[in-house]
Scaffold this motif. Structure first.
Motif, PDB file in Angstrom:
ATOM      1  N   GLY A 192       0.789  -1.222   0.000  1.00  0.00           N
ATOM      2  CA  GLY A 192       0.000   0.000   0.000  1.00  0.00           C
ATOM      3  C   GLY A 192       0.821   1.271   0.000  1.00  0.00           C
ATOM      4  O   GLY A 192       0.329   2.322   0.432  1.00  0.00           O
ATOM      5  N   LEU A 193       2.063   1.199  -0.487  1.00  0.00           N
ATOM      6  CA  LEU A 193       2.929   2.378  -0.459  1.00  0.00           C
ATOM      7  C   LEU A 193       2.518   3.410  -1.499  1.00  0.00           C
ATOM      8  O   LEU A 193       2.809   4.598  -1.339  1.00  0.00           O
ATOM      9  N   ARG A 194       1.838   2.976  -2.569  1.00  0.00           N
ATOM     10  CA  ARG A 194       1.580   3.887  -3.684  1.00  0.00           C
ATOM     11  C   ARG A 194       0.101   4.122  -3.946  1.00  0.00           C
ATOM     12  O   ARG A 194      -0.247   4.807  -4.896  1.00  0.00           O
ATOM     13  N   LEU A 222      -5.649   1.824   4.088  1.00  0.00           N
ATOM     14  CA  LEU A 222      -4.548   2.137   3.183  1.00  0.00           C
ATOM     15  C   LEU A 222      -3.570   3.058   3.897  1.00  0.00           C
ATOM     16  O   LEU A 222      -3.969   3.889   4.706  1.00  0.00           O
ATOM     17  N   ARG A 223      -2.295   2.932   3.574  1.00  0.00           N
ATOM     18  CA  ARG A 223      -1.292   3.770   4.236  1.00  0.00           C
ATOM     19  C   ARG A 223      -1.492   5.239   3.901  1.00  0.00           C
ATOM     20  O   ARG A 223      -1.154   6.113   4.688  1.00  0.00           O
ATOM     21  N   PRO A 728       3.905   5.631   7.377  1.00  0.00           N
ATOM     22  CA  PRO A 728       4.175   4.403   8.130  1.00  0.00           C
ATOM     23  C   PRO A 728       3.099   3.368   7.874  1.00  0.00           C
ATOM     24  O   PRO A 728       2.001   3.709   7.422  1.00  0.00           O
ATOM     25  N   PRO A 729       3.389   2.090   8.137  1.00  0.00           N
ATOM     26  CA  PRO A 729       2.378   1.046   7.945  1.00  0.00           C
ATOM     27  C   PRO A 729       1.143   1.307   8.790  1.00  0.00           C
ATOM     28  O   PRO A 729       1.212   1.892   9.869  1.00  0.00           O
ATOM     29  N   PRO A 755      -4.420   6.209  11.106  1.00  0.00           N
ATOM     30  CA  PRO A 755      -3.056   6.331  10.575  1.00  0.00           C
ATOM     31  C   PRO A 755      -2.823   7.722  10.034  1.00  0.00           C
ATOM     32  O   PRO A 755      -3.757   8.396   9.602  1.00  0.00           O
ATOM     33  N   PRO A 756      -1.617   8.198  10.078  1.00  0.00           N
ATOM     34  CA  PRO A 756      -1.333   9.550   9.588  1.00  0.00           C
ATOM     35  C   PRO A 756      -1.644   9.648   8.109  1.00  0.00           C
ATOM     36  O   PRO A 756      -1.215   8.841   7.321  1.00  0.00           O
TER      37      PRO A 756
END
Length: 821
Positions: A192-194, A222-223, A728-729, A755-756
């Motif tokens: 989920g980095l992108r 999602l991140r 972050p994850p 999550p941020p």
């Protein structure tokens, strides 16, 4: 930093203008989703104009690279119609439809060739997105049946690149777990980095339901989180409702909805556009150093190839003369290397050039000679009433020498064919100049044909010389006295157990008895043996050569191998209960070579067993013992003398062909070919380039200059700023937690910790772009969740005294620690 997105736009234009991507993964955002997910509406909301084609089924049939540029004036430009400014956005839609049909036709087909559209407007932020066809399941109309896989493959070409951010658009009125966009994003971006989630059609959800858990990143987190938008309905679009009014209605929807008003500041199209601008900018900044390195590497690899093209002038006579001289010299060098079997022209896959000619000289030609000679060994008698022994000997010898003409001429034909094949292989490097290649092949082929006549005349002269005088005083001739004393038994194997040949052959037997199988065969002067493999440890069988003959076998209908058979002349089994065994080779050359080896071992072809012209079956007349001895003496004399002639011809034939044909062809190419080419016609027409070569040169030069331009563009940007770490994850340990009955309803609470996200405001967790050089806001990334999120200005929350003093005390300790540090 504001120049980074326009910088990538320039790079995209630089490479799109030459019709290639240069295998570069330029940072970009790809918009993916199912049909009617709302992708087009999101993009139109960004621009504030209706400009995309609408309709049912697949509307977007080519990738649309949409470059948004903040500008005072509002207009659009297409890369394929440079210089034309579109002020009317209805014309933009019509141009997209016309350009799509130009490539794909009007049958709803798709194409991976992109359309580049740049929109200048004061209402947009710098942003570049790629609108991709919506994923579908069923082909409609004239679409190919595999349209689903075609669209999926096209989408994968973009989103598999590590430099591509994925904007996954999913309608809120469908099950998120079945989202086509999220499924395909998960395949290429499992961490989920992108991936950035966009939820559309929030206003169309059933009454009593909402997408709060999705937007708070609790369901399928999602991140980079999710952002909700509300687009115009189909009724609004048909009624030409103004997009600005639609965005005002979107803002009102989020502020008034009880499930979304606590996060209204980080919902909606303006926030989505701002977030994508920030994330794409950060993404470009992080990937720019690697992009520069890749461009420099490709430029270096092109330098050598482009060197000869930099100052290229097609009509320069000096260049043409130099190129002609170089081509002819290279042709001569290549021909000599192929004949000599040296340099980089050696073909390891199969014999060619000099190697094949060598095989003709030392295997094929001796094979043909042996077939002609071995009939002498089967002479059973002579008509003594017509000839004295001396006359009989000379008549038989001359008849056999005359038979040499056929294999000698055949040998010359085989060598000529191989020479012509070698010429054609050597002219492959002249492919850039088709007229030069054609003339070169014609001239050298004509020369070889001319030498063919002289070579054949010389060979026939050698045979006529042999016929003119039978030299019975030759030092190797056995003479009459020795012929009488010679043992009449045919000593066809002078050296017992001498190994004549080894190699792989396929043994053909019936399917009931094991079928065909490859074995390692060893042919000696006394036997034929075969083994499991070339180590020769496990012998399968050994067949004595006594009374064996060869027989040709026609290839089967489905067989590609060449087959010959071995059988016993006394009708005995040769292998188990088989009267004959069939051996298969991969090529005609291999079969001829094996036959020649069997001839050396004394195993002859069946067809030449009896020569009706010079011998008769032994039982047609009876001979007394004295006449039989006389016949045997004549046969020994003939055998001895023909052996001498055979040795002479085998030695002189290769020398004659090499001198009169091959070496002569080398000298002609090196010394006379250039003069013949000059005299054959106009040099300009001779050195005209092929269309493929001209296209390749133009593409190479365009690529070279595009890369240089790209490096110049990147060189104007400083990349010494602090890079932005990825989010972050997602910590999903808090997802199962549920609110107690005593907690306040969501409408009056602060935002749920999550999550941020990537919003520069405190309520959105996206890492902001550093406001001052050297400042790194990510040195201590927030944990998920360590404490309640900050309270939005428009919200009020209840907090216990215990929590208040605990929070205050921890803050004071932090500031004291920071001060003394």
């Amino acid at each position: 930093m504001e120049d980074l997105i326009p910088l990538i736009n320039k790079l995209q234009d630089a490479f799109s203008s030459i019709g290639q991507s240069c295998n570069l993964d330029l940072p970009q955002i790809a918009v993916v989703g199912g049909q009617s997910a709302g992708k087009s509406s999101v993009l139109e909301n960004f621009v504030g104009r209706d400009f995309l084609p609408r309709g049912s089924g697949i509307v977007t049939r080519r990738p649309l690279i949409l470059q948004l540029v903040n500008n005072k004036a509002e207009y659009a430009e297409f890369l394929h119609c440079k210089g034309r400014k579109f002020v009317d956005f209805d014309e933009v839609r019509q141009e997209i439809e016309a350009e799509t049909d130009r490539i794909t036709g009007s049958n709803k087909g798709i194409s991976p060739v992109p359309i580049n559209l740049r929109v200048y407007s004061p209402h947009v932020l710098n942003l570049t997105l790629i609108d991709l066809p919506g994923m579908t399941k069923v082909a409609v109309g004239d679409q190919p049946p595999d349209i689903e896989h075609q669209i999926r493959d096209m989408i994968m070409q973009f989103i598999t690149r590590e430099s591509c951010l994925i904007l996954a658009v999913t309608p809120a009125n469908t099950d998120l777990a079945n989202s086509d966009a999220l499924k395909v994003a998960k395949e290429v971006d499992p961490q989920g980095l992108r991936t950035i989630g966009v939820i559309t059609k929030l206003d169309l959800m059933d009454e009593g339901t909402d997408a709060r858990d999705i937007l708070e990143n609790k369901l399928l987190p999602l991140r980079r989180g999710y952002i909700g938008v509300v687009n115009r309905s189909q009724k609004d679009i048909d009624g030409r409702k103004d997009i600005r009014a639609a965005m005002a209605a979107e803002r009102k929807f989020f502020l008034s909805h009880p499930s979304y008003r606590h996060m209204a500041e980080r919902m909606g199209t303006p926030h989505l556009q701002k977030t994508l601008n920030q994330q794409l900018t950060n993404h470009i900044r992080d990937t720019l150093p690697g992009l520069r390195s890749k461009l420099q590497s490709q430029l270096l690899s092109l330098e050598k190839e482009v060197e000869e093209y930099k100052n290229y002038r097609p009509d320069d006579p000096t260049r043409k003369t130099k190129a002609l001289l170089q081509m002819v010299q290279q042709f001569g060098v290549d021909f000599e290397k192929r004949i000599e079997g040296s340099g980089d022209q050696v073909d390891t896959a199969e014999l060619s050039g000099g190697a094949r000619i060598n095989r003709i000289f030392h295997e094929r030609f001796p094979f043909e000679l042996l077939i002609k000679f071995h009939a002498i060994k089967n002479v059973h008698g002579v008509r003594t009433g017509l000839f004295t022994p001396d006359l009989a000997f000379e008549a038989i010898v001359k008849k056999q020498i005359i038979k040499l003409k056929e294999p000698c001429l055949k040998c010359i034909d085989l060598v000529i064919q191989e020479l012509i094949n070698t010429f054609r292989q050597c002219t492959n490097k002249l492919g850039s100049y088709p007229r030069l290649r054609e003339e070169t092949e014609r001239i050298v082929t004509n020369y070889v044909r001319e030498r063919e006549g002289k070579t054949k005349d010389q060979v026939l002269l050698l045979i006529d010389i042999e016929l003119s005088y039978i030299n019975t005083n030759h030092e190797d001739f056995i003479g009459f006295a020795n012929a009488q004393q010679r043992n009449i038994v045919n000593k066809k194997r002078a050296i017992p157990n001498q190994v004549i040949r080894k190699g792989w052959l396929t043994l053909h037997i019936s399917i009931m008895k094991g079928g065909s199988k490859e074995y390692w065969f060893v042919l000696s002067a006394e036997s034929l043996s075969w083994y499991k493999d070339e180590e020769e440890k496990e012998k399968k069988y050994m067949l004595p050569l006594d009374n064996l003959k060869l027989r040709d076998v026609e290839k089967g209908f489905m067989s590609t191998k060449h087959i010959f058979a071995i059988f016993n002349t006394e009708q005995r089994n040769v292998y188990k209960d088989l009267r004959q065994i069939e051996l298969a080779c991969d090529s005609q050359e291999d079969m001829d070579s094996w036959k020649a080896s069997f001839l050396r071992a004394g195993v002859y072809p069946e067809k030449d067993q009896v020569d009706s012209d010079e011998a008769a079956p032994a039982d047609t007349f009876s001979m007394d013992p004295q006449l039989e001895r006389q016949v045997e003496t004549i046969r020994n004399l003939v055998d001895s003398y023909i052996g001498i002639v055979n040795k002479t011809i085998r030695d002189l034939m290769p020398k004659t062909i090499m001198h009169l044909m091959i070496n002569s062809a080398k000298d002609f190419i090196h010394s006379e070919l250039l003069a013949y080419l000059y005299s054959s016609g106009d040099q300009n027409s001779l050195m005209e380039e092929s269309a493929d070569q001209a296209q390749r040169r133009d593409e190479m030069l365009r690529m070279y200059h595009a890369i240089k331009e790209a490096l110049g563009i990147i060189g104007d940007i400083s990349t010494s700023t602090v890079s932005t770490p990825v989010p972050p994850p997602v910590n999903d340990t808090w997802i199962p937690e549920t609110r107690s009955e005593n907690e306040q309803p969501p409408a009056v609470r602060g935002p749920t910790p999550g999550p941020p996200l990537l919003n520069p405001t405190p309520s959105f967790a996206a890492p902001p772009i550093p406001s001052r050089p050297g400042q790194d806001p990510f040195s201590a990334p927030p944990q998920i969740p360590s404490r309640p999120g900050r309270i939005p200005p428009a919200s009020y929350v209840l907090i216990s005294p215990h929590h208040f003093f605990s929070h205050l005390f921890s803050s004071q300790i932090f500031y004291l620690f920071f001060f003394f540090s």
